[in-house]
Design a protein around this motif. Structure first.
Motif, mmCIF file in Angstrom:
data_model
loop_
_atom_site.group_PDB
_atom_site.id
_atom_site.type_symbol
_atom_site.label_atom_id
_atom_site.label_comp_id
_atom_site.label_asym_id
_atom_site.label_seq_id
_atom_site.Cartn_x
_atom_site.Cartn_y
_atom_site.Cartn_z
ATOM 1 N N SER A 32 1.615 6.355 11.368
ATOM 2 C CA SER A 32 1.327 5.084 10.687
ATOM 3 C C SER A 32 2.626 4.301 10.568
ATOM 4 C CB SER A 32 0.742 5.347 9.301
ATOM 5 O OG SER A 32 0.340 4.147 8.665
ATOM 6 N N SER A 33 2.529 2.972 10.677
ATOM 7 C CA SER A 33 3.744 2.144 10.676
ATOM 8 C C SER A 33 3.577 0.899 9.823
ATOM 9 C CB SER A 33 4.109 1.717 12.109
ATOM 10 O OG SER A 33 4.456 2.819 12.902
ATOM 11 N N SER A 50 8.137 3.817 10.171
ATOM 12 C CA SER A 50 7.064 4.592 10.799
ATOM 13 C C SER A 50 7.057 6.053 10.375
ATOM 14 C CB SER A 50 7.188 4.532 12.325
ATOM 15 O OG SER A 50 7.112 3.204 12.796
ATOM 16 N N ILE A 51 5.878 6.526 9.957
ATOM 17 C CA ILE A 51 5.642 7.952 9.726
ATOM 18 C C ILE A 51 5.325 8.565 11.086
ATOM 19 C CG2 ILE A 51 4.235 9.651 8.508
ATOM 20 C CD1 ILE A 51 3.448 7.244 6.612
ATOM 21 N N TYR A 135 -1.014 9.592 0.387
ATOM 22 C CA TYR A 135 0.443 9.743 0.334
ATOM 23 C C TYR A 135 1.190 8.852 1.316
ATOM 24 C CZ TYR A 135 -0.960 13.855 -2.304
ATOM 25 O OH TYR A 135 -1.536 14.688 -3.223
ATOM 26 N N ARG A 136 0.529 7.861 1.875
ATOM 27 C CA ARG A 136 1.190 7.011 2.878
ATOM 28 C C ARG A 136 2.431 6.324 2.308
ATOM 29 N NH1 ARG A 136 0.924 1.520 4.780
ATOM 30 N NH2 ARG A 136 1.358 1.418 7.036
ATOM 31 N N GLU A 137 2.313 5.716 1.138
ATOM 32 C CA GLU A 137 3.443 4.985 0.576
ATOM 33 C C GLU A 137 4.625 5.913 0.308
ATOM 34 O OE1 GLU A 137 3.960 1.746 0.174
ATOM 35 O OE2 GLU A 137 2.024 1.377 1.142
ATOM 36 N N THR A 201 -2.340 -0.640 15.606
ATOM 37 C CA THR A 201 -1.279 0.166 15.006
ATOM 38 C C THR A 201 -1.769 1.519 14.514
ATOM 39 O OG1 THR A 201 -1.660 -1.092 12.974
ATOM 40 C CG2 THR A 201 0.207 -1.754 14.343
ATOM 41 N N SER A 202 -3.071 1.726 14.420
ATOM 42 C CA SER A 202 -3.586 3.027 14.008
ATOM 43 C C SER A 202 -3.308 4.071 15.092
ATOM 44 C CB SER A 202 -5.089 2.951 13.741
ATOM 45 O OG SER A 202 -5.611 4.228 13.432
ATOM 46 N N TRP A 203 -3.013 5.272 14.674
ATOM 47 C CA TRP A 203 -2.639 6.358 15.591
ATOM 48 C C TRP A 203 -3.651 6.573 16.711
ATOM 49 C CZ3 TRP A 203 -6.101 10.252 16.222
ATOM 50 C CH2 TRP A 203 -7.099 10.357 15.245
#
Length: 209
Positions: A32-33, A50-51, A135-137, A201-203
């Protein structure tokens, strides 16, 4: 300030030189970015937060990649812009995965993990995707972490979590998003940006590789 056309030509050169994120990278999986745009009257910079999952490297990492006419250090990827914001490790003794985010243990039973065996083999990547829900943030680099890469005096004019990202068949100048991003960088007016019809942008847009 450079013109929007000059900004786009700069981005095309950087993308072709692999000096801005390529979400189809064979060695790093982008989970994710977030894109941040900064400017002043003469300078501009895009920061990609970016994760990522790197199966051959450090596993779950967050990478900050900077592109622009005032970047401090290398364009794009640089080793000092990697942060370990989480970990996913297999425990052979217990036959389970140990997961943490910012050194906080996350019970794997709390995650909604969906397997994608038709796309890739890594169970860890499925866990990384599941972490995005809550937990994205926390996994993204914080302002305190990436602020040192922003030249003094630049002002943030745009933040995006979805946009139309380039690939090898569609450079930045041909995307829906980057011509509009260039206009925002040129004018400082974020109202000139409109969400694209082809956000990718989604994986899942980048698999199978």
């Amino acid at each position: 300030m450079e013109s929007p056309q000059q900004i786009l030509e700069f981005l095309d050169r950087r993308f072709n030189a692999i000096e801005m994120p390529c979400f189809g990278n064979m060695n790093i999986d982008y989970v994710s970015s977030r894109l941040l745009a900064f400017r002043d009257e003469t300078r501009w910079m895009l920061l990609f937060n970016s994760i990522t999952w790197c199966p051959a490297g450090q596993g779950l990492t967050t990478i900050v990649e900077c592109v622009g006419n005032c970047v401090q250090g290398r364009q794009g990827f640089d080793s000092d812009r990697i942060f370990i914001t989480g970990q996913i490790q297999y425990d052979e003794l217990l036959d389970t995965y140990r997961v943490n985010v910012r050194n906080k243990s996350i019970p794997i039973t709390e995650l909604e993990i969906i397997a994608h065996p038709d796309l890739y083999a890594d169970r860890e990547f499925d866990i990384a995707i599941a972490l995005l829900a809550d937990y994205r943030e926390e996994l993204l680099a914080s302002r305190d972490e990436y602020e040192k890469f922003i030249p003094e005096g630049l002002i943030e004019v745009l933040q995006l979590d979805e946009w139309h990202h380039p690939d090898w068949g569609c450079p930045p100048i041909q995307t829906e998003s980057f011509p509009l991003i260039a206009e925002v960088l040129f004018t400082g007016n974020s109202d000139l940006y409109t969400p694209p019809q082809k956000s990718n942008t989604s994986w899942h847009f980048w698999f199978p590789k």
